[in-house]
Motif scaffolding. Structure first.
Motif, PDB file in Angstrom:
ATOM      1  N   SER A   1     -32.002   6.110 -54.496  1.00  0.00           N
ATOM      2  CA  SER A   1     -32.468   5.245 -53.170  1.00  0.00           C
ATOM      3  C   SER A   1     -31.235   4.894 -52.951  1.00  0.00           C
ATOM      4  O   SER A   1     -31.442   4.222 -51.817  1.00  0.00           O
ATOM      5  CB  SER A   1     -33.098   4.293 -53.847  1.00  0.00           C
TER       6      SER A   1
ATOM      7  N   ARG B   1     -26.941   6.038 -40.386  1.00  0.00           N
ATOM      8  CA  ARG B   1     -27.182   6.389 -39.930  1.00  0.00           C
ATOM      9  C   ARG B   1     -28.541   5.129 -38.074  1.00  0.00           C
ATOM     10  O   ARG B   1     -28.441   5.524 -37.195  1.00  0.00           O
ATOM     11  CB  ARG B   1     -28.533   7.686 -40.280  1.00  0.00           C
TER      12      ARG B   1
ATOM     13  N   ARG C   1     -34.588  15.360 -37.657  1.00  0.00           N
ATOM     14  CA  ARG C   1     -33.762  14.984 -39.430  1.00  0.00           C
ATOM     15  C   ARG C   1     -35.015  13.643 -40.178  1.00  0.00           C
ATOM     16  O   ARG C   1     -35.259  14.683 -41.168  1.00  0.00           O
ATOM     17  CB  ARG C   1     -32.704  14.211 -38.767  1.00  0.00           C
ATOM     18  N   PRO C   2     -35.691  12.821 -39.325  1.00  0.00           N
ATOM     19  CA  PRO C   2     -36.597  12.011 -40.122  1.00  0.00           C
ATOM     20  C   PRO C   2     -37.669  12.503 -41.320  1.00  0.00           C
ATOM     21  O   PRO C   2     -38.446  12.666 -42.040  1.00  0.00           O
ATOM     22  CB  PRO C   2     -36.695  10.930 -38.871  1.00  0.00           C
TER      23      PRO C   2
ATOM     24  N   LEU D   1     -27.620   6.682 -46.606  1.00  0.00           N
ATOM     25  CA  LEU D   1     -28.074   6.830 -45.313  1.00  0.00           C
ATOM     26  C   LEU D   1     -28.611   5.698 -44.114  1.00  0.00           C
ATOM     27  O   LEU D   1     -28.125   6.072 -42.938  1.00  0.00           O
ATOM     28  CB  LEU D   1     -28.613   7.829 -45.381  1.00  0.00           C
TER      29      LEU D   1
ATOM     30  N   VAL E   1     -37.751  15.651 -41.727  1.00  0.00           N
ATOM     31  CA  VAL E   1     -37.502  16.454 -42.759  1.00  0.00           C
ATOM     32  C   VAL E   1     -37.103  15.361 -44.102  1.00  0.00           C
ATOM     33  O   VAL E   1     -37.603  15.906 -45.278  1.00  0.00           O
ATOM     34  CB  VAL E   1     -36.084  17.819 -42.468  1.00  0.00           C
ATOM     35  N   SER E   2     -36.287  14.477 -44.023  1.00  0.00           N
ATOM     36  CA  SER E   2     -36.488  13.934 -44.879  1.00  0.00           C
ATOM     37  C   SER E   2     -37.530  12.682 -45.308  1.00  0.00           C
ATOM     38  O   SER E   2     -37.233  12.669 -47.023  1.00  0.00           O
ATOM     39  CB  SER E   2     -35.423  12.462 -44.324  1.00  0.00           C
ATOM     40  N   TYR E   3     -38.635  12.351 -44.735  1.00  0.00           N
ATOM     41  CA  TYR E   3     -39.361  12.136 -45.158  1.00  0.00           C
ATOM     42  C   TYR E   3     -39.886  13.530 -46.024  1.00  0.00           C
ATOM     43  O   TYR E   3     -40.821  13.447 -47.333  1.00  0.00           O
ATOM     44  CB  TYR E   3     -40.492  12.069 -43.882  1.00  0.00           C
TER      45      TYR E   3
ATOM     46  N   PHE F   1     -39.480  15.651 -48.196  1.00  0.00           N
ATOM     47  CA  PHE F   1     -38.424  15.896 -48.938  1.00  0.00           C
ATOM     48  C   PHE F   1     -38.196  14.363 -49.658  1.00  0.00           C
ATOM     49  O   PHE F   1     -38.207  14.724 -50.792  1.00  0.00           O
ATOM     50  CB  PHE F   1     -36.993  15.721 -48.289  1.00  0.00           C
ATOM     51  N   LEU F   2     -38.614  13.696 -49.469  1.00  0.00           N
ATOM     52  CA  LEU F   2     -39.054  11.992 -50.417  1.00  0.00           C
ATOM     53  C   LEU F   2     -40.032  12.677 -50.832  1.00  0.00           C
ATOM     54  O   LEU F   2     -40.245  11.923 -52.114  1.00  0.00           O
ATOM     55  CB  LEU F   2     -38.690  10.863 -49.589  1.00  0.00           C
TER      56      LEU F   2
ATOM     57  N   ASP G   1     -30.146  11.924 -32.117  1.00  0.00           N
ATOM     58  CA  ASP G   1     -31.413  11.368 -33.123  1.00  0.00           C
ATOM     59  C   ASP G   1     -31.873  10.391 -31.408  1.00  0.00           C
ATOM     60  O   ASP G   1     -30.861   9.879 -30.447  1.00  0.00           O
ATOM     61  CB  ASP G   1     -31.220  10.338 -33.679  1.00  0.00           C
TER      62      ASP G   1
ATOM     63  N   LEU H   1     -30.080   6.876 -50.259  1.00  0.00           N
ATOM     64  CA  LEU H   1     -31.320   6.849 -48.879  1.00  0.00           C
ATOM     65  C   LEU H   1     -30.261   5.678 -48.356  1.00  0.00           C
ATOM     66  O   LEU H   1     -30.802   5.245 -46.847  1.00  0.00           O
ATOM     67  CB  LEU H   1     -32.473   6.546 -49.611  1.00  0.00           C
TER      68      LEU H   1
END
Lengths: 463, 219
Positions: free
Chosen positions: A49, A59, A12-13, A55, A15-17, A19-20, A89, A52
């Motif tokens: 943001s 999380r 997850r981190p 989230l 992917v989100s990294y 994505f950003l 996680d 974000l």
């Protein structure tokens, strides 16, 4: 091996990294191509943001806060708290590890507590007293026996110097010597306990060594040896008494024999008189030796040869009839109060007769003329109780606990005049004890004494 | 180590020393009374011999006290600790002397059975006096003003018994001149016990002064 650092990193981190990165890149491209104004970019970025941040809070920060609170709680000792974060996680992993740690700690603490309780239980159930001091001589621990001996409470003496708790010079000296020298020492000391009688203790002081080998405090074990001391003293007195009892007649025999040898033998009247005295003294010696042998036989528990059902009524009437003539001489009244249908007891009839003979002999000896002696026998509970009461001179209170000791005599001069050795009651006590009974005495000086003993009834005794 | 903390340590040590001497004195009083009740000459001799050790200890601790005052010049509570230390030492030393006196009386009384009756009173007096000494020292250890006051109340009872013993002994002397010797010695003994109780109240007063700084006349 090289992928080790990737383990535990969830997707997850990552992917989100990415994505950003993509969004940022797209915005940059759009801005460069003048398709997007600053305002437009801001309008797109701001909600993103916020989303974000939200989230991130949900999380990461929220769970971390929870974990911090839980960790603080555990530090305060509340290990029962459990974290319910089951996210797959890193944070979930952290929560699981903390839960695991708490569980391990709980188990270890339970184990240590149990161990400590076990040691404490052993210390508490010891018959000996235990005192432990730390390196500075302050009390770490005392067990209940010590609390009882010195009449103190453990809570009140923890952390104090030993002299502030127990003022005993010898104890303190022994402890400080052991602390200094780090060698085991032992000593016998006298302690002025709560009661009026002093108590004697054997002390064994051992230096405490911690597992790292450094020197710690000292632990001392106190063993009560008062009984032993008393026995030692009684034995010394006994030997002194026996020697004295044997020497008195012997001196007299020797003196008269020497006088006879020096010429008195030629005078028939004197020599006869002297020989009579010698004969009397020899008789006295023989009786004394017989009684001593008797006593030692009984004390060695070579007892009760003829164990059988005994009817005490018969024995009482037989013994009383023996004493009637002597009582008549002193005009004493002998009163018999024996319950009817007295149940039988087990024992040796001759020995039980001996008990009554010794008790009645004393009663007749120490009751002035025209007094009375009462013999009672009755059932009390599951015991047979026999009493011999006289209206004699009585026994002073301070002598009462000692009358059953060998060679103890309340009034030495008078007793010897009446031909006593101070053994009769000792024999009585041992016979009654060998029969599983108890004997005791009550007395008022000048009014009389009451000796009573109990024997278990035959139906309650097996074999 | 700062000079203050070495001084604190010296004060604590002083108290330990006093308690060490107190333990010997308590023992001496106990032994002297026991040897009197049993007319045990050997026990009495031991008490007389043990007094030498007590005297030595007394001088040693007193010297320490004086040195402490001279070199550290304590003030307020610290000064009171040092001063009451000397006072308590003095009381203890006097008590030990009275124990020796009782032992000497025992030596003189032994050899014949005691015919005087008041021997019931003397153990009672002795028990009370011993209790007072014990309580006084306990109060000193714990700085317990309440206990010090309670302990001093026992002194009245000792005085009361002393008055009774006095009357009885004088009566017995009058009735039977043969007991004059014994009665006189027992009179001394009861007087010594009464003095021991008085010294115990002195310790109580010293404790109250030590803790509160106030003078309190207890008897």
């Amino acid at each position: 091996m090289k992928l080790n650092f990737l383990q535990g990193v969830s997707w997850r981190p990552v992917v989100s990294y990415f994505f950003l990165m993509v969004i940022f890149f797209a915005l940059l491209q759009l801005y460069a191509a003048k398709k997007l104004s600053v305002l437009g970019a801001l309008l797109i970025i701001l909600p993103l943001s916020v989303l974000l941040a939200w989230l991130l809070y949900r999380r990461v920060i929220g769970p971390l806060n929870e974990i911090i609170a839980a960790a603080r709680d555990m530090a305060r000792g509340n290990l029962d708290r459990e974290l319910h974060l089951c996210t797959p996680d890193e944070i979930g992993e952290l929560a699981r590890s903390i839960n695991e740690m708490a569980r391990q700690l709980r188990e270890t603490i339970a184990m240590i507590t149990e161990e400590k309780n076990r040691v404490r239980a052993i210390l508490n159930s010891m018959a000996d007293g235990v005192i432990a001091l730390d390196r500075d001589g302050r009390v770490l621990l005392v067990n209940p026996v010590v609390e009882e001996i010195f009449d103190l409470r453990e809570e009140a003496c923890l952390g104090k110097k030993i002299l502030g708790v127990i003022r005993n010079y010898d104890l303190e000296r022994l402890l400080s010597r052991t602390l200094e020298s780090q060698n085991s020492t032992s000593e016998e000391i006298k302690i002025l306990g709560a009661g009026s009688e002093p108590r004697f203790f054997r002390l064994q002081a051992t230096p405490l060594k911690s597992c790292h080998g450094e020197t710690g405090g000292v632990v001392v074990v106190l063993r009560d040896i008062t009984e032993r001391k008393k026995l030692e003293q009684m034995r010394t007195e006994f030997v002194a008494n026996v020697s004295h009892e044997l020497r008195t007649p012997l001196t007299s025999i020797k003196g008269f024999l020497e006088t006879l040898l020096d010429g008195a033998i030629d005078d028939p009247g004197t020599s006869r008189h002297f020989l009579e005295i010698i004969s009397q003294e020899t008789e006295r010696l023989t009786r004394l030796v017989d009684e001593l042998l008797n006593l030692s036989k009984i004390e060695e528990r070579r007892v009760v040869h003829r164990w059988q059902r005994v009817n005490l009524e018969d024995i009482i009437s037989r013994v009383v009839s023996l004493f009637r003539p002597r009582a008549g001489e002193k005009s004493l009244t002998l009163i018999l109060e024996v319950s009817r249908d007295l149940p039988a007891v087990y024992g040796d009839p001759d020995m039980l007769a001996q008990v009554l003979i010794n008790l009645l002999d004393n009663a007749v000896k120490y009751t002035p003329p025209r007094g009375s002696i009462t013999i009672r026998a009755m059932v009390r509970g599951d015991q047979l109780r026999v009493e011999v009461e006289d209206t004699g001179i009585g026994i002073p209170a301070e002598s009462l606990p000692r009358v059953f000791e060998r060679f103890y005599r309340v009034d030495k001069a008078r007793s010897r005049e009446l031909g006593g050795y101070g053994i009769g009651l000792a024999i009585v006590k041992h016979i009654i004890r060998a029969h599983g009974g108890k004997i005791d005495v009550q007395s008022t000086p000048g009014k009389g004494s009451l000796f009573f003993f109990t024997l278990p009834l035959a139906e309650n005794v097996s074999g | 180590m700062s000079p203050r903390s070495s001084f604190e340590r010296a004060l604590a040590e002083l108290q330990q020393d006093i308690l060490r001497m107190a333990s010997l004195v308590e023992q001496a009083i106990y032994d002297s009374v026991q040897s009197l009740i049993r007319l045990d000459v050997a026990g009495a001799a031991q008490v007389i011999m043990s007094d030498e050790m007590i005297d030595e200890l007394y001088l040693e601790i007193e010297d320490k006290c004086v040195k402490l005052i001279a070199t550290q010049q304590p003030l307020a509570r610290d000064l009171r600790v040092a001063i009451t230390g000397i006072k308590i030492l003095l009381s203890l030393e006097r008590m030990a002397d009275h124990a020796v006196d009782i032992a000497r009386a025992t030596m003189c009384l032994s050899g014949q059975p005691l015919t005087v009756k008041c021997l019931d009173y003397i153990p009672r007096m002795a028990r009370l006096a011993q209790q007072m000494v014990k309580d006084g020292l306990d109060a000193y250890v714990n700085g317990d003003v309440q206990k010090a006051r309670e302990m001093c109340a026992l002194d009245d009872e000792v005085d009361y018994i002393f008055a009774r013993v006095f009357r009885e002994l004088v009566n017995s002397m009058r009735e039977d001149p043969r007991t004059v010797m014994q009665s006189a010695y027992l009179l001394y003994v009861s007087r010594y016990l009464e003095r021991i109780a008085d010294h115990a109240t002195n310790i109580g007063e010293a404790v109250i002064y030590l803790v509160t700084g106030e003078r309190w006349e207890l008897n």
